[in-house]
Write an enzyme that holds these catalytic residues in place. Structure first.
Site, PDB file in Angstrom:
ATOM      1  N   GLU A 116       8.484 -17.272-104.065  1.00  0.00           N
ATOM      2  CA  GLU A 116       7.767 -16.497-105.090  1.00  0.00           C
ATOM      3  C   GLU A 116       7.780 -15.013-104.726  1.00  0.00           C
ATOM      4  O   GLU A 116       8.051 -14.667-103.572  1.00  0.00           O
ATOM      5  CB  GLU A 116       6.328 -17.012-105.198  1.00  0.00           C
ATOM      6  CG  GLU A 116       5.530 -16.807-103.932  1.00  0.00           C
ATOM      7  CD  GLU A 116       4.423 -17.833-103.701  1.00  0.00           C
ATOM      8  OE1 GLU A 116       4.636 -19.025-103.981  1.00  0.00           O
ATOM      9  OE2 GLU A 116       3.365 -17.419-103.217  1.00  0.00           O
ATOM     10  N   LYS A 118       6.570 -11.369-103.555  1.00  0.00           N
ATOM     11  CA  LYS A 118       5.522 -10.883-102.662  1.00  0.00           C
ATOM     12  C   LYS A 118       4.861  -9.705-103.366  1.00  0.00           C
ATOM     13  O   LYS A 118       5.497  -8.682-103.615  1.00  0.00           O
ATOM     14  CB  LYS A 118       6.114 -10.443-101.329  1.00  0.00           C
ATOM     15  CG  LYS A 118       5.069  -9.972-100.344  1.00  0.00           C
ATOM     16  CD  LYS A 118       5.691  -9.764 -98.968  1.00  0.00           C
ATOM     17  CE  LYS A 118       4.650  -9.502 -97.908  1.00  0.00           C
ATOM     18  NZ  LYS A 118       3.907  -8.276 -98.101  1.00  0.00           N
ATOM     19  N   ASP A 120       2.614  -6.510-103.872  1.00  0.00           N
ATOM     20  CA  ASP A 120       2.221  -5.428-102.971  1.00  0.00           C
ATOM     21  C   ASP A 120       0.809  -4.950-103.329  1.00  0.00           C
ATOM     22  O   ASP A 120       0.618  -4.001-104.070  1.00  0.00           O
ATOM     23  CB  ASP A 120       3.222  -4.276-103.083  1.00  0.00           C
ATOM     24  CG  ASP A 120       3.095  -3.322-101.916  1.00  0.00           C
ATOM     25  OD1 ASP A 120       2.388  -3.668-100.950  1.00  0.00           O
ATOM     26  OD2 ASP A 120       3.694  -2.245-101.966  1.00  0.00           O
ATOM     27  N   TYR A 228      -2.060 -17.506-104.406  1.00  0.00           N
ATOM     28  CA  TYR A 228      -0.900 -18.157-103.800  1.00  0.00           C
ATOM     29  C   TYR A 228      -1.228 -19.056-102.616  1.00  0.00           C
ATOM     30  O   TYR A 228      -0.329 -19.597-101.994  1.00  0.00           O
ATOM     31  CB  TYR A 228       0.124 -17.114-103.354  1.00  0.00           C
ATOM     32  CG  TYR A 228      -0.483 -15.973-102.553  1.00  0.00           C
ATOM     33  CD1 TYR A 228      -1.097 -16.203-101.325  1.00  0.00           C
ATOM     34  CD2 TYR A 228      -0.462 -14.678-103.047  1.00  0.00           C
ATOM     35  CE1 TYR A 228      -1.662 -15.163-100.607  1.00  0.00           C
ATOM     36  CE2 TYR A 228      -1.025 -13.628-102.332  1.00  0.00           C
ATOM     37  CZ  TYR A 228      -1.626 -13.878-101.105  1.00  0.00           C
ATOM     38  OH  TYR A 228      -2.189 -12.866-100.404  1.00  0.00           O
ATOM     39  N   LYS A 316      11.828  -8.987 -97.117  1.00  0.00           N
ATOM     40  CA  LYS A 316      11.459  -7.675 -97.657  1.00  0.00           C
ATOM     41  C   LYS A 316      12.648  -7.037 -98.372  1.00  0.00           C
ATOM     42  O   LYS A 316      13.741  -6.980 -97.810  1.00  0.00           O
ATOM     43  CB  LYS A 316      10.994  -6.745 -96.520  1.00  0.00           C
ATOM     44  CG  LYS A 316       9.720  -7.213 -95.811  1.00  0.00           C
ATOM     45  CD  LYS A 316       8.503  -7.248 -96.707  1.00  0.00           C
ATOM     46  CE  LYS A 316       7.709  -5.987 -96.782  1.00  0.00           C
ATOM     47  NZ  LYS A 316       7.105  -5.446 -95.622  1.00  0.00           N
ATOM     48  N   CYS A 410      -5.665  32.269-102.265  1.00  0.00           N
ATOM     49  CA  CYS A 410      -4.869  31.589-103.287  1.00  0.00           C
ATOM     50  C   CYS A 410      -3.463  32.190-103.289  1.00  0.00           C
ATOM     51  O   CYS A 410      -3.318  33.414-103.393  1.00  0.00           O
ATOM     52  CB  CYS A 410      -5.517  31.750-104.650  1.00  0.00           C
ATOM     53  SG  CYS A 410      -4.433  31.196-105.970  1.00  0.00           S
ATOM     54  N   CYS A 413      -3.113  34.108-107.006  1.00  0.00           N
ATOM     55  CA  CYS A 413      -3.897  35.268-107.437  1.00  0.00           C
ATOM     56  C   CYS A 413      -4.553  35.999-106.273  1.00  0.00           C
ATOM     57  O   CYS A 413      -5.146  37.054-106.460  1.00  0.00           O
ATOM     58  CB  CYS A 413      -4.950  34.852-108.451  1.00  0.00           C
ATOM     59  SG  CYS A 413      -6.304  33.922-107.721  1.00  0.00           S
ATOM     60  N   CYS A 428      -8.808  27.201-105.298  1.00  0.00           N
ATOM     61  CA  CYS A 428      -8.874  28.648-105.518  1.00  0.00           C
ATOM     62  C   CYS A 428     -10.099  28.909-106.388  1.00  0.00           C
ATOM     63  O   CYS A 428     -10.307  28.235-107.396  1.00  0.00           O
ATOM     64  CB  CYS A 428      -7.615  29.110-106.260  1.00  0.00           C
ATOM     65  SG  CYS A 428      -7.845  30.651-107.154  1.00  0.00           S
ATOM     66  N   CYS A 433      -7.376  33.291-112.211  1.00  0.00           N
ATOM     67  CA  CYS A 433      -6.133  32.956-111.518  1.00  0.00           C
ATOM     68  C   CYS A 433      -5.072  32.557-112.549  1.00  0.00           C
ATOM     69  O   CYS A 433      -5.275  31.621-113.325  1.00  0.00           O
ATOM     70  CB  CYS A 433      -6.401  31.812-110.544  1.00  0.00           C
ATOM     71  SG  CYS A 433      -4.924  31.159-109.796  1.00  0.00           S
TER      72      CYS A 433
END
Ligand code: IVH
Length: 679
Positions: A116, A118, A120, A228, A316, A410, A413, A428, A433
């Protein structure tokens, strides 16, 4: 306690049964047979009856949400440890696994397996006692996890009760909690809209949602489940994985989207290939395939080596990763002023796409991974997710790599930056800005906001540069003649933009609120506000307390919404915007709700064995505005007394605290609850 009339009980029972069935059709089978409106109507009827009569079944769909936030998670010991899986990275390793099994069992015959996908996500254990979901716990270190029951109950695919013949006395069912890729992307868009950092992948988003102390946050994250495996069980006699999964299906558990029964290594590998082929169409992220010996008695014989069973392995899939050099790191400023470090990469092809930028998320992350300009890094791309750096290849360092320090100003600006307490992002604080202003305009015009077609990234930058649009109010002052003078516009494209601006004037309050780009207000929060406030004027000069009253709205949102609507300049802008001919309707408004805090100011202490869990009783009291304390004091108003109470009972007597039974508590809820709802 006043008895619930039999006919009402029947109606409630039928509603619960029907709603659970429709929930299963919708969330597990993905094939609903009634409309959302029909579902909502029945749900509202059930809620109304439950509130009026206090007759609430443990598997009622209303019990999935509404618990007040926890202070911490309780620890839970798993009866059977939750193991992990050995990995195989090639078909040869899968063949070796198959040979090992045969050797170990000294078997000449072919062995049967299940294969089946896997998932994640993160592993969960669901404990059912007499068919009722009693507890949900995370894997933790495999031996001890955390009690996340309230959060898991909000997941619609999780059965609250299982029915049918042969329900074991007690059973631990294991599975994976995950987030669909669509949901994940929507969530990241929403977070982007709120100036919050994106999740790197659906697994992190799901794990973050499950570990929320406030279950209403989990509820809003739309998680899913695939079961599962089986842990400890009393009174279960399954002989094989296949038989167990068949049973899971009959009692309405969601199971992996593909499960194949095969014999021998050749068949295992062809199913792995099939899963790998279909994987791109899965709505969820699958990082491999899991192969398990089917027969439980063979699994028993094979046993466990340290932390992994000998009877299963995870193949995998090759990851969507590549290696690239970091040419430069830049700091990009978003709409809310959040400054995000971005790595500019030497272009690298990953999974068929050329990647040349990668988000580094924030400076904590840069420091944790020790990422420097000039480094060679492993970059991962999952689905359509923004690529991110997994790790630095430190062996390849030449000594010329340069760290990238956090900003003191920043980068756009030059204004000061600040880091909110507990937050990871630098922000900022410059009001004007340019980066923020442009991003705010882009956000205002974007599809989920005011939806002004043709006012995308490039045009906003151009109109800003030419001084035509410096604020969203200016959008409505644009004239076709102005546009025609610009290099990007011709007769038709200019007219199209003017028309699109005209069309966008008709909008909804939810969209408009989202467009304003108020800190922490994404699409979801905007909708909640629209549900609770008739029009924008109701929000003018609002106090944070009025917003916190709305379920699911926290202090952070309340604060920023109230700050926004108390700022004279913002109020001015809003008024000017309205004069430009905006037509804001509010189809989401649900009407003013009576306040339901009849237990406000009362402190309860619970002692002894109760017919329902402490947590549920606590939720009930807190839901009515009361407070639950762990110890008796002079401030205690009521001691809720169960069977075989402990020392708290004596202490309560010495303080002269009034004691009530669980039934009396329910009666109070019923009486005061209905008074409050009539107000
Ligand atoms: S069976 C003895 N089946 O993968 C362990 N696990 O790397 C039995 N996982 O902790 C696990 N999809 O969280 C199994 N179809 C699947 C799975 C699966 C995802 C996860 C699970 C486990 C981890 C091991």
């Amino acid at each position: 306690m006043k008895k619930t009339p039999e006919n009402i009980k029947h109606e409630i029972e039928k509603l619960v049964k029907d709603l659970n069935y429709h929930c299963y059709r919708y969330y597990v089978l993905d094939s609903p047979v009634i409309s959302d409106e029909e579902y909502d109507r029945s749900y509202r009827r059930l809620k109304e009856l439950e509130e009026r009569y206090g007759y609430i079944l443990p598997d009622s769909p209303t019990q999935r949400v509404g618990a007040p936030p926890l202070e911490k998670f309780e620890k839970v010991k798993h009866t059977e440890p939750m193991l992990s899986l050995d990995n195989a990275f090639s078909y040869d390793e899968v063949k070796e696994f198959e040979h090992r099994i045969k050797r170990f069992l000294k078997s000449e015959e072919e062995i049967s397996y299940t294969v089946e996908p896997k998932y994640d996500g993160l592993a969960i254990e669901l404990t059912y006692r007499k068919g009722v979901l009693y507890r949900a716990s995370t894997r933790g270190d495999g031996y001890e996890g955390e009690d996340v029951t309230l959060n898991i109950k909000t997941i619609k695919a999780v059965p609250l009760k299982i029915e049918g013949p042969g329900i074991p006395e007690e059973i631990d069912i294991r599975g994976e909690i995950y987030m669909d890729i669509d949901e994940f992307e929507a969530l990241n868009r929403e977070r982007g809209g709120k100036g919050e950092p994106a999740f790197a992948n659906p697994r992190n988003a799901a794990a973050g949602a499950v570990r929320q102390l406030d279950s209403s946050v989990t509820a809003a994250r739309k998680l899913n489940l695939a079961c599962y495996g089986m842990g400890a069980a009393k009174g279960a006699e399954f002989k094989s994985q296949w038989e167990f999964v068949e049973w899971l299906k009959t009692v309405r558990f969601p199971v992996p989207s593909i499960i194949k029964f095969v014999t021998g290594a050749g068949e295992i590998i062809s199913v792995i290939k099939e899963i790998e082929e279909k994987r791109k169409d899965f709505p969820f992220e699958a990082d491999g395939a899991v192969i398990k010996v089917n027969e439980f008695d063979l699994q028993q014989k094979l046993g466990v080596k340290t932390r992994e069973p000998r009877w299963a392995i995870a193949y995998k899939f090759p990851a969507h990763q590549g290696v690239a050099g970091i040419k430069e790191i830049i700091a990009s400023v978003g709409r809310t002023g959040a400054i995000t470090p971005v790595a500019l990469l030497e272009p690298v092809r990953i999974g068929g796409v050329t990647v040349s930028r990668s988000t580094l998320h924030n400076w904590d992350e840069i420091q944790r991974k020790d990422i420097r300009v000039g480094d060679r890094v492993v970059v991962e791309r999952a689905g359509d997710v923004i690529p991110h750096v997994i790790a630095v290849i430190k062996d390849e360092r030449t000594g010329n790599e340069r760290p990238f320090p956090p900003p003191v100003k920043c980068p756009v600006c030059g204004a000061s930056v600040e880091k909110e307490e507990g937050a990871v992002a630098f922000r900022c604080i410059g009001l004007n800005c340019t980066a923020q202003v442009q991003e705010r305009i882009k956000h205002y015009a974007s599809r989920s906001a005011m939806d002004i077609e043709g006012l995308g990234e490039k045009n906003v930058e151009l109109l800003y540069r030419k001084g035509l649009v410096r604020h969203f109010v200016d959008i409505y002052r644009l004239r076709k003649e102005d546009l025609l003078e610009l290099p990007r516009f011709a007769e038709k494209s200019a007219q199209n933009l003017i028309d699109a601006i005209g069309r966008s004037r008709k909008t909804t309050l939810a969209r408009f609120l989202y467009s304003l780009g108020i800190l922490h207000v994404g699409e979801y929060a905007a909708k909640l506000l629209a549900k609770n406030f008739r029009d924008i004027e109701e929000l003018y000069r609002i106090k944070p307390g009025r917003i916190i009253e709305i379920k699911q709205m926290g202090e952070k949102i309340a604060d920023s919404v109230s700050r926004f609507f108390n700022d004279p300049e913002n109020l001015n802008t809003l008024k000017t915007l309205q004069h430009t001919g905006l037509e804001i309707s509010n189809p989401d408004y649900e009407g003013a709700k009576p306040e339901r805090r009849p237990f406000a100011g009362l402190t309860f202490v619970i002692t002894g064995t109760m017919p329902r869990s402490r947590k549920e009783i606590k939720a009930l009291i807190e839901g009515m505005g009361g407070h639950v304390s762990g110890s008796v004091s002079g401030n205690t108003d009521y001691l809720v007394l169960g069977e075989s109470p402990g020392s708290k009972f004596k202490k309560a007597q010495s303080f002269g605290v009034k004691t009530i039974s669980y039934e009396e508590l329910l009666k109070m809820v019923e009486e005061r609850g209905s008074v409050a709802s009539r107000q």
